[in-house]
Design a protein around this motif. Structure first.
Motif, PDB file in Angstrom:
ATOM      1  N   SER A 136      -2.221  15.154   2.722  1.00 19.88           N
ATOM      2  CA  SER A 136      -2.057  13.821   3.293  1.00 19.88           C
ATOM      3  C   SER A 136      -2.425  12.737   2.288  1.00 19.88           C
ATOM      4  O   SER A 136      -3.500  12.773   1.674  1.00 19.88           O
ATOM      5  CB  SER A 136      -2.938  13.683   4.539  1.00 19.88           C
ATOM      6  OG  SER A 136      -3.102  12.337   4.903  1.00 19.88           O
ATOM      7  N   VAL A 137      -1.536  11.753   2.120  1.00 19.15           N
ATOM      8  CA  VAL A 137      -1.788  10.639   1.202  1.00 19.15           C
ATOM      9  C   VAL A 137      -2.985   9.822   1.679  1.00 19.15           C
ATOM     10  O   VAL A 137      -3.846   9.419   0.881  1.00 19.15           O
ATOM     11  CB  VAL A 137      -0.532   9.746   1.105  1.00 19.15           C
ATOM     12  CG1 VAL A 137      -0.840   8.454   0.349  1.00 19.15           C
ATOM     13  CG2 VAL A 137       0.591  10.515   0.424  1.00 19.15           C
ATOM     14  N   ARG A 138      -3.054   9.582   2.971  1.00 20.88           N
ATOM     15  CA  ARG A 138      -4.165   8.800   3.500  1.00 20.88           C
ATOM     16  C   ARG A 138      -5.494   9.513   3.283  1.00 20.88           C
ATOM     17  O   ARG A 138      -6.507   8.881   2.963  1.00 20.88           O
ATOM     18  CB  ARG A 138      -3.940   8.525   4.994  1.00 20.88           C
ATOM     19  CG  ARG A 138      -2.830   7.512   5.260  1.00 20.88           C
ATOM     20  CD  ARG A 138      -2.532   7.389   6.749  1.00 20.88           C
ATOM     21  NE  ARG A 138      -1.704   6.244   7.066  1.00 20.88           N
ATOM     22  CZ  ARG A 138      -0.372   6.233   7.007  1.00 20.88           C
ATOM     23  NH1 ARG A 138       0.263   7.342   6.645  1.00 20.88           N
ATOM     24  NH2 ARG A 138       0.312   5.151   7.310  1.00 20.88           N
ATOM     25  N   PHE A 139      -5.523  10.841   3.437  1.00 18.34           N
ATOM     26  CA  PHE A 139      -6.746  11.596   3.166  1.00 18.34           C
ATOM     27  C   PHE A 139      -7.114  11.514   1.684  1.00 18.34           C
ATOM     28  O   PHE A 139      -8.282  11.297   1.335  1.00 18.34           O
ATOM     29  CB  PHE A 139      -6.570  13.057   3.568  1.00 18.34           C
ATOM     30  CG  PHE A 139      -7.687  13.954   3.113  1.00 18.34           C
ATOM     31  CD1 PHE A 139      -8.886  13.994   3.808  1.00 18.34           C
ATOM     32  CD2 PHE A 139      -7.557  14.730   1.966  1.00 18.34           C
ATOM     33  CE1 PHE A 139      -9.936  14.805   3.370  1.00 18.34           C
ATOM     34  CE2 PHE A 139      -8.599  15.534   1.528  1.00 18.34           C
ATOM     35  CZ  PHE A 139      -9.784  15.569   2.228  1.00 18.34           C
ATOM     36  N   LEU A 140      -6.140  11.686   0.802  1.00 20.00           N
ATOM     37  CA  LEU A 140      -6.410  11.639  -0.635  1.00 20.00           C
ATOM     38  C   LEU A 140      -6.986  10.290  -1.037  1.00 20.00           C
ATOM     39  O   LEU A 140      -7.919  10.220  -1.858  1.00 20.00           O
ATOM     40  CB  LEU A 140      -5.120  11.920  -1.413  1.00 20.00           C
ATOM     41  CG  LEU A 140      -4.553  13.341  -1.319  1.00 20.00           C
ATOM     42  CD1 LEU A 140      -3.191  13.422  -1.992  1.00 20.00           C
ATOM     43  CD2 LEU A 140      -5.518  14.351  -1.950  1.00 20.00           C
ATOM     44  N   THR A 175       0.844  -1.199   0.000  1.00 16.30           N
ATOM     45  CA  THR A 175       0.000   0.000   0.000  1.00 16.30           C
ATOM     46  C   THR A 175       0.880   1.250   0.000  1.00 16.30           C
ATOM     47  O   THR A 175       2.072   1.200   0.314  1.00 16.30           O
ATOM     48  CB  THR A 175      -0.905   0.029   1.234  1.00 16.30           C
ATOM     49  OG1 THR A 175      -0.091   0.181   2.416  1.00 16.30           O
ATOM     50  CG2 THR A 175      -1.725  -1.250   1.339  1.00 16.30           C
ATOM     51  N   ARG A 176       0.286   2.356  -0.339  1.00 20.35           N
ATOM     52  CA  ARG A 176       1.043   3.614  -0.311  1.00 20.35           C
ATOM     53  C   ARG A 176       1.471   3.959   1.113  1.00 20.35           C
ATOM     54  O   ARG A 176       2.541   4.524   1.325  1.00 20.35           O
ATOM     55  CB  ARG A 176       0.206   4.744  -0.913  1.00 20.35           C
ATOM     56  CG  ARG A 176      -0.099   4.548  -2.391  1.00 20.35           C
ATOM     57  CD  ARG A 176      -0.867   5.733  -2.999  1.00 20.35           C
ATOM     58  NE  ARG A 176      -1.203   5.457  -4.382  1.00 20.35           N
ATOM     59  CZ  ARG A 176      -2.324   4.861  -4.772  1.00 20.35           C
ATOM     60  NH1 ARG A 176      -3.230   4.503  -3.869  1.00 20.35           N
ATOM     61  NH2 ARG A 176      -2.560   4.637  -6.055  1.00 20.35           N
ATOM     62  N   SER A 177       0.638   3.636   2.084  1.00 14.06           N
ATOM     63  CA  SER A 177       0.998   3.893   3.483  1.00 14.06           C
ATOM     64  C   SER A 177       2.217   3.071   3.878  1.00 14.06           C
ATOM     65  O   SER A 177       3.110   3.561   4.587  1.00 14.06           O
ATOM     66  CB  SER A 177      -0.182   3.561   4.407  1.00 14.06           C
ATOM     67  OG  SER A 177      -1.275   4.398   4.147  1.00 14.06           O
ATOM     68  N   GLN A 178       2.278   1.808   3.428  1.00 19.73           N
ATOM     69  CA  GLN A 178       3.429   0.969   3.723  1.00 19.73           C
ATOM     70  C   GLN A 178       4.685   1.517   3.045  1.00 19.73           C
ATOM     71  O   GLN A 178       5.781   1.470   3.606  1.00 19.73           O
ATOM     72  CB  GLN A 178       3.160  -0.473   3.271  1.00 19.73           C
ATOM     73  CG  GLN A 178       2.134  -1.195   4.117  1.00 19.73           C
ATOM     74  CD  GLN A 178       1.735  -2.539   3.544  1.00 19.73           C
ATOM     75  OE1 GLN A 178       1.900  -2.808   2.346  1.00 19.73           O
ATOM     76  NE2 GLN A 178       1.194  -3.404   4.394  1.00 19.73           N
ATOM     77  N   ARG A 179       4.527   2.038   1.842  1.00 16.58           N
ATOM     78  CA  ARG A 179       5.673   2.625   1.135  1.00 16.58           C
ATOM     79  C   ARG A 179       6.189   3.869   1.868  1.00 16.58           C
ATOM     80  O   ARG A 179       7.400   4.097   1.930  1.00 16.58           O
ATOM     81  CB  ARG A 179       5.267   2.969  -0.301  1.00 16.58           C
ATOM     82  CG  ARG A 179       5.087   1.736  -1.177  1.00 16.58           C
ATOM     83  CD  ARG A 179       4.251   2.025  -2.411  1.00 16.58           C
ATOM     84  NE  ARG A 179       4.861   3.041  -3.268  1.00 16.58           N
ATOM     85  CZ  ARG A 179       4.223   3.605  -4.302  1.00 16.58           C
ATOM     86  NH1 ARG A 179       2.975   3.254  -4.590  1.00 16.58           N
ATOM     87  NH2 ARG A 179       4.844   4.510  -5.035  1.00 16.58           N
TER      88      ARG A 179
END
Length: 456
Positions: A214-218, A19-23
Motif C-alpha cells: 500500500s502506497v499510503r502505508f509506505l 499527493t501520491r494518493s491524489q495521483r
C-alpha cells in the motif's frame, strides 16, 4: 452581468505538487488494478472455499461419525473463535508491518492448518485445527479489503471492493462443488475435501512477491521512494508518463473525508461510525453464519439425503453472483449507506420466507433470495468499512469490526440447536430476520463516503 456566466462552474486549474494518493485517485481502472484485484480475489475465494467447506464437512460427519449437533457447533465455532482473534491481531499488524505481508502470512497459516485437518482422527483434533485455520481466515479478509481500497480510484472504489468480495461467491460455489462431489462421495470424502485447503499455502508465495504494498502505508512509514515507484508503475499502466504525472486538474481531485482525529477508533470523531459498523458486523455475522453453516444439515433434517441437500445448497449458492453484481452497480449509483441498508432489509424478508417454506421449490427460491441479498450486503459492508478510518488506523478499524462480528459467528452455530429445541426452523429464521433488520438500522447511521478520497 450575464446570469449564465455567474452560474457556470469555475475553470479547473493544475494542482501544484499533488499527493501520491491524489495521483492514484485520478487514475482509470488499469491492467495493474486488474492484476491486484485478481491476486487479492483469488486469496479471497480460497478463504471462502475453506469457510464453506466446513459446513459440508459437518454435514458429512453427522452421517459418517454420527456427529452430534453440539460437536458440530464446536467445530464451527472453534474456527470463528480463531477468526475473531485473527481479525483483531491481523488489523493491528497490517498497520505496523504492512498489508501485503499480513495477507501472505494469513494464507500460509490457514492453508497449512486446513491441510492438516484432513488427517484429524477425532473431534478434538479437528476443533483445535479449525481454531488455527480461523486465525488465518479472520486476519485475511479485512486486510485484503483495506489493501484494495487504498489502491482503487476514488470514483469507483466501492465498486472495486464489491468486485473483490464477489470472489467470495466463487469460493463458496467451489466449496459447494467439492462438498457435493467429493465430501459426499464416501466415508473419507471429507478428508480429500479438506486436503484441497493446502492450495492457499502455496498461493501465499504469489501474494508475497507479486503484489505491491500500500502506497499510503509506505508513506506513513517514511518509505517514500518505494511509494513513488509503486505510484509510477500504476501511472505507467494508465499511459501517464513521468512529465504528465503531476499535471492534475482541480476537478480530478476527489473530496476528502472531513473526519479529523489523532486518537483511536473510539475517539470522539470516530466513535459513532465505529459503533454503527460494529453493530452491522455483529448482526450480519450472526444471521449469515447461523443460516449458511447449518443449511446443509437442516435440509438433511427435513428428510433430504446428503447428496440432495448438498445439491440444493449449491443452487442457493449460485444466487450470490447476481447479488454481488447488483451491489457493485448500486453502490456507486445510490451510495454505500442506501445499498447496504436495502440489501440487509431484503435479507430480512428472504429469511422470513425461507423459514416459512415447505416445498422444494419454495425452499430453493427463498434460499436463492437470501443468498442474493445477504451476499450483496456483505459486498457493500466490506466496501464501506475501510472508508470510515484514516490511514494510520484503517487496518485496526476494519479488523476490530470484523473481530467483533466474529463473536456473533462463534455464537451462531450454538444458537441454531437451541432455537430448534425451543421451536422449529421457522423460529430460527425469524430470529435471523430480526437481526438483519437491526443491521439495516445500524447501517443507515453510517456516513456516506461515495466519491470521497480516503482520509489520511
Amino acid at each position: 452581468m450575464n446570469p449564465s456566466a455567474s452560474s457556470s462552474p469555475a475553470p479547473s486549474t493544475v494542482v501544484a505538487a499533488p499527493t501520491r494518493s491524489q495521483r492514484l485517485d485520478r487514475l482509470p481502472f488499469t491492467r495493474k488494478h486488474g492484476k491486484l484485484l485478481g491476486a487479492s480475489g483469488i486469496g479471497w475465494a480460497l478463504d471462502a472455499m475453506d469457510v464453506g467447506l466446513i459446513s459440508f464437512v459437518i454435514a458429512a460427519l453427522s452421517v459418517h461419525w454420527e456427529l452430534s449437533k453440539g460437536d458440530g457447533s464446536l467445530i464451527a465455532s472453534a474456527g470463528f473463535a480463531g477468526m475473531a482473534i485473527g481479525a483483531s491481531v491481523g488489523g493491528l499488524l497490517a498497520d505496523r508491518i504492512g498489508r501485503r505481508s499480513v495477507f501472505a502470512l494469513t494464507l500460509l497459516i490457514y492453508g497449512l492448518a486446513t491441510g492438516a485437518s484432513a488427517l484429524a482422527m477425532g473431534v478434538g483434533a479437528l476443533i483445535a485445527l479449525r481454531f488455527v485455520v480461523g486465525l488465518g481466515l479472520g486476519a485475511e479478509l479485512p486486510v485484503a479489503s483495506t489493501l484494495m481500497s487504498e489502491f482503487a480510484p476514488a470514483r469507483i472504489r466501492g465498486r472495486v471492493v464489491v468486485w473483490l468480495e464477489a470472489f467470495w461467491a466463487l469460493g463458496w460455489i467451489l466449496a459447494a462443488l467439492i462438498g457435493t462431489f467429493i465430501a459426499a462421495s464416501g466415508p473419507t470424502g471429507w478428508r480429500w475435501a479438506l486436503a484441497l485447503g493446502l492450495v492457499p499455502a502455496i498461493y501465499s508465495l504469489v501474494i508475497r512477491w507479486g503484489m505491491p504494498e500500500s502506497v499510503r502505508f509506505l508513506e506513513k512509514k517514511g518509505r517514500t521512494e518505494e511509494a513513488e515507484q509503486v505510484v509510477r508503475s500504476f501511472e505507467a499502466s494508465a499511459g501517464i508518463d513521468a512529465d504528465a504525472a503531476h499535471q492534475i486538474r482541480s476537478d480530478e481531485i476527489a473530496e476528502a473525508d472531513p473526519v479529523e482525529t489523532t486518537g483511536g477508533i473510539w475517539s470522539r470523531p470516530l466513535r459513532a461510525r465505529t459503533a454503527g459498523l460494529w453493530a452491522v458486523w455483529f448482526c450480519i455475522n450472526l444471521s449469515y453464519y447461523g443460516a449458511f453453516i447449518w443449511i446443509p444439515t437442516l435440509l438433511v433434517d427435513r428428510g433430504f439425503d446428503l447428496t440432495r441437500s448438498f445439491a440444493f445448497t449449491l443452487i442457493i449458492t449460485l444466487a450470490q453472483i447476481p447479488g454481488y453484481a447488483a451491489a457493485a452497480w448500486l453502490i456507486e449509483v445510490f451510495g454505500r449507506r442506501w445499498t447496504l441498508t436495502v440489501f440487509l432489509t431484503g435479507s430480512a424478508v428472504a429469511a422470513s420466507f425461507y423459514g416459512l417454506s415447505e416445498t422444494e421449490w419454495a425452499i430453493i427460491a427463498a434460499g436463492c433470495a437470501l443468498s442474493f441479498f445477504n451476499l450483496g450486503a456483505w459486498g457493500a459492508l466490506y466496501a464501506i468499512g475501510p472508508e470510515l478510518y484514516p490511514t494510520r488506523v484503517r487496518g485496526t478499524g476494519t479488523g476490530a469490526a470484523a473481530a467483533f462480528g466474529r463473536i456473533a459467528s462463534m455464537a451462531a452455530p450454538f444458537l441454531v440447536p437451541v432455537l430448534l429445541a425451543v421451536g422449529d426452523q421457522m423460529v430460527v429464521f425469524a430470529v435471523f430476520s430480526v437481526c438483519f433488520l437491526l443491521a439495516a438500522a445500524a447501517a443507515f447511521t453510517l456516513p456516506e463516503q461515495r466519491g470521497r478520497s480516503l482520509a489520511e
